[in-house]
Every structure is written in C-alpha cells, then in structure tokens.
Scaffold this active site. Structure first.
Site, PDB file in Angstrom:
ATOM      1  N   ASP A   1      -7.206  10.481  -1.938  1.00  0.00           N
ATOM      2  CA  ASP A   1      -7.771   9.342  -2.667  1.00  0.00           C
ATOM      3  C   ASP A   1      -7.168   8.028  -2.197  1.00  0.00           C
ATOM      4  O   ASP A   1      -7.865   7.000  -2.133  1.00  0.00           O
ATOM      5  CB  ASP A   1      -7.549   9.511  -4.171  1.00  0.00           C
ATOM      6  CG  ASP A   1      -8.424  10.602  -4.768  1.00  0.00           C
ATOM      7  OD1 ASP A   1      -9.418  10.986  -4.121  1.00  0.00           O
ATOM      8  OD2 ASP A   1      -8.106  11.074  -5.879  1.00  0.00           O
TER       9      ASP A   1
ATOM     10  N   HIS B   1      -8.456  -1.992   1.230  1.00  0.00           N
ATOM     11  CA  HIS B   1      -7.227  -2.642   0.801  1.00  0.00           C
ATOM     12  C   HIS B   1      -6.268  -2.721   1.989  1.00  0.00           C
ATOM     13  O   HIS B   1      -6.144  -1.786   2.775  1.00  0.00           O
ATOM     14  CB  HIS B   1      -6.558  -1.847  -0.318  1.00  0.00           C
ATOM     15  CG  HIS B   1      -7.282  -1.930  -1.618  1.00  0.00           C
ATOM     16  ND1 HIS B   1      -6.651  -2.219  -2.806  1.00  0.00           N
ATOM     17  CD2 HIS B   1      -8.596  -1.786  -1.928  1.00  0.00           C
ATOM     18  CE1 HIS B   1      -7.540  -2.227  -3.790  1.00  0.00           C
ATOM     19  NE2 HIS B   1      -8.726  -1.955  -3.275  1.00  0.00           N
TER      20      HIS B   1
ATOM     21  N   GLU C   1       0.867  -1.176   0.000  1.00  0.00           N
ATOM     22  CA  GLU C   1       0.000   0.000   0.000  1.00  0.00           C
ATOM     23  C   GLU C   1       0.903   1.224   0.000  1.00  0.00           C
ATOM     24  O   GLU C   1       2.015   1.192   0.550  1.00  0.00           O
ATOM     25  CB  GLU C   1      -0.934   0.017   1.215  1.00  0.00           C
ATOM     26  CG  GLU C   1      -1.905  -1.141   1.282  1.00  0.00           C
ATOM     27  CD  GLU C   1      -2.868  -1.206   0.114  1.00  0.00           C
ATOM     28  OE1 GLU C   1      -3.151  -0.145  -0.479  1.00  0.00           O
ATOM     29  OE2 GLU C   1      -3.334  -2.313  -0.205  1.00  0.00           O
TER      30      GLU C   1
END
Length: 235
Positions: free
Chosen positions: A52, A152, A9
């Site tokens: 985002d 995620h 990530e």
C-alpha cells in the site's frame, strides 16, 4: 526567523511496528522567504515497503538498495534542523518516525534539538472546519499549483507545503513584507508611518450583523462547537 518545512516518505504507517523512513525532504524559509537551501535524502530502510505504501510514493525497494542508511545522514540532518521552527503536515506521524530513528542510534528525541513544531494540518482544520484538509485539497483551495504531484514525494510535498503555509499565514505579515520590499530613493527601504493616517471606523448595520452571525453559526455547526470565537465568548 528560520523555518524548515519537512516531509517524509516511509515503508508503512507504524514506526513502532518497524516501518522506516525512505525519503526526507526539507525546504528552508528565512523570514518567510524561500532560500533554496533545501535538503533531500533517499534512505535505505533495510526492509521492504508495504504494498500500500508503494502505491502512495512509488519508490521501489530496488531503487533504495544502494542509498545511504539513516545513520549515515543523521548528523547532517540534525545540524540542518537544529534550532529551527519545523512545519509538518500531520506532524505526529513524521516526528514519530524521526524519533524512532534517533532511538535506534542512541540519540535523544529529535524534538530536543528543534525549535517549535508547527502542525499545518491542525492549522488547516481550524481555518477550514468541516472541509478536506489534505495537501492536494489545500493546494486547490489556496491556488497552489500541484499539477506535477502524481505520487507523493518528500521534497515535492515539502515545497508545496511551504507555498500552502505561506498562503495560510499571509494576512497582515504579507502587507508588512510588501512594504518592506519596496525600494525608496537610492535603493533604500522607505518606512511608511501609519500613525499619520486617521482611518474611519465603519460599523456593520443590523442586516450585516445578522448575516455575519449566520456565517459564524454555520462554521460553529460544521466544527461541532470547536470554533475559537465561541470559546473566547464563554471564557
């Protein structure tokens, strides 16, 4: 054969523009079996995540403030990955971030210490042309339970991808694995000699051949002429 399923990530989408890794998740497979020898880091990226990106991973800037910087975990990560085949969904994205972190530390590109890098997204596009091939879509298609994936996360996504990869590559390997896992007398593995069997060859009739050709044509159309069998026919 040692394989590592890896996911990251990040603070944003561009390593070249200064975005950094904030989480790394690695799942180890040995001879296609999950070993439990996984690796997981949260990393202080020394910058804030884009808005985002926060919506995707939900890992706050405040949470990462006291986490180790990439330099502190780099050697352990390299030792863990060294020589293994690495499986990544959309590999160029994660590799670009890992290479940029190596560059900041004055190290060679991470690909110099890895075995093969397998892009499961490329595999999925070849297997399911014209369909959605994100991780959630593949989980749904292949029967992998992703009900716990509301955001995620690198380790969770790596675990899901390991299951997806095993399902995508099961084929003949699964038969061999099942035979190898069946204990014989005295706890010994019984080897099955397939050469003893004479299997009849059943040829397709005309109607079946036409139906098969129709399916191939549909797949060829969906992939805009990029199917492997058409390339082999013209080679």
């Amino acid at each position: 054969m040692r394989q590592i399923v890896l996911d990251t990530e990040t603070t944003g989408l561009s390593a070249e523009n200064g975005d950094r890794i904030i989480e790394i998740g690695c799942v180890e497979l040995l001879n296609r079996k999950l070993t439990g020898n996984n690796l997981h880091y949260y990393i202080n990226p020394e910058r804030d995540s884009h808005e985002d990106a926060l919506k995707v991973h939900g890992i706050s800037n405040e949470f990462l403030r006291d986490k180790p910087k990439f330099a502190a975990i780099a050697d352990q990560l390299l030792d863990y990955l060294r020589g293994a085949e690495v499986i990544i969904h959309n590999a160029p994205f994660d590799i670009s971030f890992l290479n940029k972190e190596m560059e900041r530390l004055g190290h060679p590109a991470i690909t110099t210490i890895l075995g093969p890098v397998t892009d499961s997204l490329v595999m999925a596009k070849e297997m399911f042309p014209g369909k959605r091939n994100g991780l959630d879509a593949l989980c749904d298609r292949l029967g992998v339970d992703n009900s716990g994936r509301t955001l995620h996360g690198a380790l969770l996504d790596a675990e899901l991808l390991a299951d997806v990869y095993i399902n995508m590559t099961r084929g003949q390997d699964a038969l061999l694995m099942d035979l190898g896992d069946a204990p014989g007398e005295g706890g010994q593995v019984e080897t099955l000699d397939l050469s003893r069997f004479e299997l009849p060859v059943l040829l397709a009739n005309e109607q079946e051949s036409q139906a098969h050709e129709g399916v191939l044509n549909d797949l060829d159309k969906a992939s805009k002429g990029k199917t492997v069998w058409r390339k082999l026919q013209t080679a």
